[in-house]
Design a protein around this motif. Structure first.
Motif, PDB file in Angstrom:
ATOM      1  N   ASP A 174       0.827  -1.216   0.000  1.00 47.17           N
ATOM      2  CA  ASP A 174       0.000   0.000   0.000  1.00 47.17           C
ATOM      3  C   ASP A 174       0.859   1.264   0.000  1.00 47.17           C
ATOM      4  O   ASP A 174       0.501   2.267  -0.597  1.00 47.17           O
ATOM      5  CB  ASP A 174      -0.922   0.024   1.221  1.00 47.17           C
ATOM      6  CG  ASP A 174      -2.035  -0.998   1.143  1.00 47.17           C
ATOM      7  OD1 ASP A 174      -2.274  -1.549   0.046  1.00 47.17           O
ATOM      8  OD2 ASP A 174      -2.657  -1.262   2.193  1.00 47.17           O
ATOM      9  N   ARG A 175       1.996   1.225   0.666  1.00 43.17           N
ATOM     10  CA  ARG A 175       2.851   2.414   0.844  1.00 43.17           C
ATOM     11  C   ARG A 175       3.711   2.698  -0.382  1.00 43.17           C
ATOM     12  O   ARG A 175       3.911   3.845  -0.755  1.00 43.17           O
ATOM     13  CB  ARG A 175       3.740   2.202   2.068  1.00 43.17           C
ATOM     14  CG  ARG A 175       4.755   3.270   2.335  1.00 43.17           C
ATOM     15  CD  ARG A 175       4.103   4.477   2.997  1.00 43.17           C
ATOM     16  NE  ARG A 175       5.099   5.414   3.462  1.00 43.17           N
ATOM     17  CZ  ARG A 175       5.495   6.479   2.776  1.00 43.17           C
ATOM     18  NH1 ARG A 175       4.993   6.718   1.601  1.00 43.17           N
ATOM     19  NH2 ARG A 175       6.399   7.288   3.266  1.00 43.17           N
ATOM     20  N   TYR A 176       4.226   1.633  -1.018  1.00 37.19           N
ATOM     21  CA  TYR A 176       5.177   1.798  -2.130  1.00 37.19           C
ATOM     22  C   TYR A 176       4.638   1.135  -3.391  1.00 37.19           C
ATOM     23  O   TYR A 176       4.493  -0.083  -3.447  1.00 37.19           O
ATOM     24  CB  TYR A 176       6.537   1.194  -1.763  1.00 37.19           C
ATOM     25  CG  TYR A 176       7.133   1.815  -0.531  1.00 37.19           C
ATOM     26  CD1 TYR A 176       7.651   3.106  -0.558  1.00 37.19           C
ATOM     27  CD2 TYR A 176       7.168   1.120   0.674  1.00 37.19           C
ATOM     28  CE1 TYR A 176       8.191   3.693   0.574  1.00 37.19           C
ATOM     29  CE2 TYR A 176       7.720   1.690   1.813  1.00 37.19           C
ATOM     30  CZ  TYR A 176       8.219   2.973   1.752  1.00 37.19           C
ATOM     31  OH  TYR A 176       8.756   3.547   2.883  1.00 37.19           O
ATOM     32  N   ARG A 177       4.380   1.939  -4.393  1.00 37.23           N
ATOM     33  CA  ARG A 177       3.852   1.434  -5.663  1.00 37.23           C
ATOM     34  C   ARG A 177       4.807   0.435  -6.307  1.00 37.23           C
ATOM     35  O   ARG A 177       4.388  -0.500  -6.987  1.00 37.23           O
ATOM     36  CB  ARG A 177       3.598   2.623  -6.596  1.00 37.23           C
ATOM     37  CG  ARG A 177       2.978   2.286  -7.917  1.00 37.23           C
ATOM     38  CD  ARG A 177       2.658   3.541  -8.717  1.00 37.23           C
ATOM     39  NE  ARG A 177       3.757   4.503  -8.802  1.00 37.23           N
ATOM     40  CZ  ARG A 177       4.750   4.434  -9.710  1.00 37.23           C
ATOM     41  NH1 ARG A 177       4.776   3.474 -10.592  1.00 37.23           N
ATOM     42  NH2 ARG A 177       5.694   5.345  -9.717  1.00 37.23           N
ATOM     43  N   THR A 178       6.108   0.602  -6.069  1.00 33.78           N
ATOM     44  CA  THR A 178       7.126  -0.248  -6.695  1.00 33.78           C
ATOM     45  C   THR A 178       7.554  -1.402  -5.797  1.00 33.78           C
ATOM     46  O   THR A 178       8.571  -2.047  -6.061  1.00 33.78           O
ATOM     47  CB  THR A 178       8.361   0.588  -7.057  1.00 33.78           C
ATOM     48  OG1 THR A 178       8.881   1.185  -5.855  1.00 33.78           O
ATOM     49  CG2 THR A 178       8.021   1.664  -8.069  1.00 33.78           C
ATOM     50  N   PHE A 179       6.791  -1.698  -4.737  1.00 34.20           N
ATOM     51  CA  PHE A 179       7.139  -2.778  -3.809  1.00 34.20           C
ATOM     52  C   PHE A 179       7.159  -4.121  -4.524  1.00 34.20           C
ATOM     53  O   PHE A 179       6.242  -4.457  -5.273  1.00 34.20           O
ATOM     54  CB  PHE A 179       6.133  -2.815  -2.653  1.00 34.20           C
ATOM     55  CG  PHE A 179       6.374  -3.926  -1.683  1.00 34.20           C
ATOM     56  CD1 PHE A 179       7.502  -3.937  -0.870  1.00 34.20           C
ATOM     57  CD2 PHE A 179       5.495  -4.987  -1.584  1.00 34.20           C
ATOM     58  CE1 PHE A 179       7.738  -4.958   0.028  1.00 34.20           C
ATOM     59  CE2 PHE A 179       5.714  -6.012  -0.683  1.00 34.20           C
ATOM     60  CZ  PHE A 179       6.835  -5.999   0.117  1.00 34.20           C
ATOM     61  N   ASP A 180       8.226  -4.887  -4.316  1.00 33.58           N
ATOM     62  CA  ASP A 180       8.371  -6.231  -4.877  1.00 33.58           C
ATOM     63  C   ASP A 180       8.264  -7.224  -3.726  1.00 33.58           C
ATOM     64  O   ASP A 180       9.191  -7.347  -2.924  1.00 33.58           O
ATOM     65  CB  ASP A 180       9.728  -6.362  -5.576  1.00 33.58           C
ATOM     66  CG  ASP A 180       9.942  -7.733  -6.193  1.00 33.58           C
ATOM     67  OD1 ASP A 180       9.131  -8.656  -5.951  1.00 33.58           O
ATOM     68  OD2 ASP A 180      10.936  -7.893  -6.918  1.00 33.58           O
ATOM     69  N   PRO A 181       7.158  -7.966  -3.622  1.00 37.28           N
ATOM     70  CA  PRO A 181       6.979  -8.883  -2.497  1.00 37.28           C
ATOM     71  C   PRO A 181       7.972 -10.046  -2.477  1.00 37.28           C
ATOM     72  O   PRO A 181       8.221 -10.635  -1.431  1.00 37.28           O
ATOM     73  CB  PRO A 181       5.543  -9.386  -2.650  1.00 37.28           C
ATOM     74  CG  PRO A 181       5.176  -9.116  -4.066  1.00 37.28           C
ATOM     75  CD  PRO A 181       6.006  -7.946  -4.516  1.00 37.28           C
ATOM     76  N   ARG A 182       8.585 -10.358  -3.608  1.00 37.16           N
ATOM     77  CA  ARG A 182       9.578 -11.444  -3.635  1.00 37.16           C
ATOM     78  C   ARG A 182      10.861 -11.060  -2.911  1.00 37.16           C
ATOM     79  O   ARG A 182      11.483 -11.884  -2.250  1.00 37.16           O
ATOM     80  CB  ARG A 182       9.912 -11.852  -5.077  1.00 37.16           C
ATOM     81  CG  ARG A 182       8.740 -12.520  -5.793  1.00 37.16           C
ATOM     82  CD  ARG A 182       9.071 -12.809  -7.249  1.00 37.16           C
ATOM     83  NE  ARG A 182       9.362 -11.534  -7.923  1.00 37.16           N
ATOM     84  CZ  ARG A 182      10.454 -11.297  -8.650  1.00 37.16           C
ATOM     85  NH1 ARG A 182      11.340 -12.231  -8.841  1.00 37.16           N
ATOM     86  NH2 ARG A 182      10.627 -10.123  -9.212  1.00 37.16           N
ATOM     87  N   THR A 183      11.238  -9.792  -3.033  1.00 35.45           N
ATOM     88  CA  THR A 183      12.486  -9.338  -2.418  1.00 35.45           C
ATOM     89  C   THR A 183      12.262  -8.489  -1.169  1.00 35.45           C
ATOM     90  O   THR A 183      13.186  -8.255  -0.399  1.00 35.45           O
ATOM     91  CB  THR A 183      13.312  -8.501  -3.412  1.00 35.45           C
ATOM     92  OG1 THR A 183      12.563  -7.320  -3.762  1.00 35.45           O
ATOM     93  CG2 THR A 183      13.657  -9.298  -4.660  1.00 35.45           C
TER      94      THR A 183
END
Length: 63
Positions: free
Chosen positions: A38-47
């Motif tokens: 929700d906070r970071y549009r570029t968040f990558d859940p894998r890393t």
């Protein structure tokens, strides 16, 4: 107050200020994933990272 006591008090204050703060969520928990996505549009859940404005990837660590 004597000088050694003042030094001790200052040392305790500095040590407390440098102590890492507790994170709002445990990394890799469902709440942490939800917050970071929700906070970071570029968040990558894998890393667990997001792309910062400096062009580098940063680990998401809510405080």
């Amino acid at each position: 107050m004597s000088l050694p006591i003042v030094g001790l008090v200052v040392g305790v204050i500095v040590a407390a200020a440098e102590r890492p703060t507790e994170s709002a969520f445990e990394p890799w928990s469902a709440e942490w994933h939800r917050y970071c996505a929700d906070r970071y549009r570029t968040f990558d859940p894998r890393t667990g990272t997001f792309l910062g404005s400096d062009g580098n990837r940063h680990f998401c660590s809510p405080t």
